[in-house]
Design a protein around this motif. Structure first.
Motif, PDB file in Angstrom:
ATOM      1  N   ILE A  79      29.223  11.114 -42.479  1.00  0.00           N
ATOM      2  CA  ILE A  79      30.446  11.802 -42.126  1.00  0.00           C
ATOM      3  C   ILE A  79      31.031  10.545 -41.167  1.00  0.00           C
ATOM      4  N   TYR A  80      30.878   9.565 -40.909  1.00  0.00           N
ATOM      5  CA  TYR A  80      32.417   9.120 -40.079  1.00  0.00           C
ATOM      6  C   TYR A  80      32.858   8.223 -39.991  1.00  0.00           C
ATOM      7  N   ASP A  81      34.143   8.430 -39.453  1.00  0.00           N
ATOM      8  CA  ASP A  81      35.208   7.520 -40.246  1.00  0.00           C
ATOM      9  C   ASP A  81      35.028   5.918 -38.922  1.00  0.00           C
ATOM     10  N   VAL A  82      34.595   5.639 -38.032  1.00  0.00           N
ATOM     11  CA  VAL A  82      34.630   4.509 -37.663  1.00  0.00           C
ATOM     12  C   VAL A  82      33.303   3.956 -37.758  1.00  0.00           C
ATOM     13  N   ILE A  83      32.379   2.897 -37.172  1.00  0.00           N
ATOM     14  CA  ILE A  83      31.234   2.303 -36.833  1.00  0.00           C
ATOM     15  C   ILE A  83      31.314   1.042 -36.076  1.00  0.00           C
ATOM     16  N   LEU A  84      31.068   1.380 -34.983  1.00  0.00           N
ATOM     17  CA  LEU A  84      30.665   0.310 -34.074  1.00  0.00           C
ATOM     18  C   LEU A  84      29.235  -0.179 -33.793  1.00  0.00           C
ATOM     19  N   LEU A  85      29.079  -1.682 -34.084  1.00  0.00           N
ATOM     20  CA  LEU A  85      27.968  -1.473 -34.846  1.00  0.00           C
ATOM     21  C   LEU A  85      27.399  -3.578 -34.026  1.00  0.00           C
ATOM     22  N   ASP A  86      26.378  -3.477 -33.265  1.00  0.00           N
ATOM     23  CA  ASP A  86      26.253  -4.829 -32.319  1.00  0.00           C
ATOM     24  C   ASP A  86      25.286  -4.972 -33.348  1.00  0.00           C
ATOM     25  N   VAL A  87      25.158  -6.989 -33.934  1.00  0.00           N
ATOM     26  CA  VAL A  87      24.613  -8.057 -34.106  1.00  0.00           C
ATOM     27  C   VAL A  87      23.287  -7.624 -33.689  1.00  0.00           C
ATOM     28  N   MET A  88      22.418  -7.648 -32.478  1.00  0.00           N
ATOM     29  CA  MET A  88      21.584  -7.570 -32.225  1.00  0.00           C
ATOM     30  C   MET A  88      20.568  -6.431 -31.783  1.00  0.00           C
ATOM     31  N   LEU A  89      20.473  -6.098 -33.189  1.00  0.00           N
ATOM     32  CA  LEU A  89      19.391  -4.910 -33.150  1.00  0.00           C
ATOM     33  C   LEU A  89      17.912  -5.062 -33.437  1.00  0.00           C
ATOM     34  N   PRO A  90      17.191  -4.061 -32.865  1.00  0.00           N
ATOM     35  CA  PRO A  90      15.637  -4.378 -33.055  1.00  0.00           C
ATOM     36  C   PRO A  90      15.059  -3.139 -34.864  1.00  0.00           C
ATOM     37  N   ARG A  91      14.758  -3.766 -35.061  1.00  0.00           N
ATOM     38  CA  ARG A  91      14.295  -2.912 -36.658  1.00  0.00           C
ATOM     39  C   ARG A  91      15.190  -3.412 -37.807  1.00  0.00           C
ATOM     40  N   LEU A  92      16.401  -3.928 -37.364  1.00  0.00           N
ATOM     41  CA  LEU A  92      16.875  -4.321 -38.444  1.00  0.00           C
ATOM     42  C   LEU A  92      18.469  -4.289 -38.052  1.00  0.00           C
ATOM     43  N   ASP A  93      18.889  -6.103 -38.085  1.00  0.00           N
ATOM     44  CA  ASP A  93      19.808  -6.448 -37.161  1.00  0.00           C
ATOM     45  C   ASP A  93      21.616  -5.873 -38.175  1.00  0.00           C
ATOM     46  N   GLY A  94      22.365  -5.802 -37.651  1.00  0.00           N
ATOM     47  CA  GLY A  94      23.671  -5.319 -37.735  1.00  0.00           C
ATOM     48  C   GLY A  94      24.073  -6.072 -38.567  1.00  0.00           C
TER      49      GLY A  94
ATOM     50  N   ARG B 273      35.560  10.736 -35.985  1.00  0.00           N
ATOM     51  CA  ARG B 273      33.871  10.516 -35.460  1.00  0.00           C
ATOM     52  C   ARG B 273      33.771   9.156 -35.468  1.00  0.00           C
ATOM     53  N   ILE B 274      32.760   8.755 -34.899  1.00  0.00           N
ATOM     54  CA  ILE B 274      32.759   7.626 -34.205  1.00  0.00           C
ATOM     55  C   ILE B 274      30.974   7.446 -34.346  1.00  0.00           C
ATOM     56  N   LEU B 275      30.070   6.225 -34.047  1.00  0.00           N
ATOM     57  CA  LEU B 275      29.549   6.319 -34.770  1.00  0.00           C
ATOM     58  C   LEU B 275      29.295   4.640 -33.815  1.00  0.00           C
ATOM     59  N   ILE B 276      28.224   4.550 -33.097  1.00  0.00           N
ATOM     60  CA  ILE B 276      27.768   3.637 -32.310  1.00  0.00           C
ATOM     61  C   ILE B 276      26.071   2.972 -32.132  1.00  0.00           C
ATOM     62  N   VAL B 277      26.306   1.820 -32.591  1.00  0.00           N
ATOM     63  CA  VAL B 277      24.871   1.967 -33.358  1.00  0.00           C
ATOM     64  C   VAL B 277      24.695   0.683 -32.253  1.00  0.00           C
ATOM     65  N   GLU B 278      24.295   0.278 -30.837  1.00  0.00           N
ATOM     66  CA  GLU B 278      24.030  -0.919 -29.881  1.00  0.00           C
ATOM     67  C   GLU B 278      22.389  -0.518 -28.996  1.00  0.00           C
TER      68      GLU B 278
END
Length: 229
Positions: free
Chosen positions: A44-59, A2-7
């Motif tokens: 619950i995630y095995d890998v996370i893809l995390l963007d740097v420039m994010l609203p509310r809280l940066d990467g 399971r992978i989480l994408i934060v973008e």
């Protein structure tokens, strides 16, 4: 897996989700740093893809708080900025790898596979073995000797989790979170139904491996052919 994408770019997040799911992964998306951190902290995630420039809280802040909370989940940082200082900052705060946009889909997938291999329980998962069973990801099949059965996606995910955690008892809650996701309406009964499906397929294969119910706790695999210690 399971992978989480934060973008925050919704179209890109959806494209990445489609790409990963075509490859057989389960992927969830979040579009701001705060909700991304909350989701990442579920464990619950095995890998996370995390963007740097994010609203509310940066990467960078998401990554720092994740590591401060004790999470060691592999994180692949995504950014449109190519400055060395940004990469150094991300790596120093606990990122495992860094990709600069735009990137090739093949490169992203190679990074995900590399990060997964860093976790011993996720290595060589195209073919998992336990007792007399073999689970093949590429074909979604479970086999014993010459006999084999094809599994549905959720059946496969559940058997994979049981095999990867062969020495542990998996609770219904853990199975629900890993297979259906944090925001799913699935309930304990869903887990029981798929456990029943898998048991029938194990019987069809005449396997010595059984799914054992630990009352009030959860499930684990048991190889009845192994000598008792």
């Amino acid at each position: 897996m399971r992978i989480l994408i934060v973008e925050d770019e919704v179209r890109l997040a959806d494209t990445l989700q489609d790409l990963l799911e075509i490859e057989g992964y389960t992927a969830d998306t979040r579009h701001d740093g705060e909700s991304g951190l909350d989701e990442a902290l579920t464990g619950i995630y095995d890998v996370i893809l995390l963007d740097v420039m994010l609203p509310r809280l940066d990467g960078f802040s998401v990554l720092r708080r994740l590591r401060e909370a004790g999470s060691a989940v592999p994180v692949l940082m995504l950014t449109a900025r190519s400055e060395v200082s940004d990469k150094v900052q991300g790596l120093d705060q606990g990122a495992d790898y860094y990709l600069t946009k735009p990137f090739e889909p093949r490169e992203l997938l190679a990074c995900v596979r590399a990060l997964a291999r860093r976790q011993p329980e996720l290595r060589n998962t195209d073919m998992l073995e336990f007792g007399d069973l073999k689970l093949e990801k590429s074909a979604f099949t479970l086999s014993r000797g010459e006999r084999s059965v094809r599994l549905s996606r959720k059946e496969f995910d559940m058997m994979e989790l049981l095999m990867l955690n062969r020495n542990l008892v998996l609770t219904k809650e853990k199975l629900l979170l890993k297979i259906w996701g944090y925001e799913s309406d699935a309930e304990d009964n869903n887990v029981e139904v798929y456990i029943s499906f898998l048991r029938k397929k194990l019987d069809h294969l005449h396997s010595q491996v059984k799914i054992k119910t630990i009352r009030m706790v959860g499930y684990c695999l048991e190889d009845s052919a192994s000598p008792e210690k």
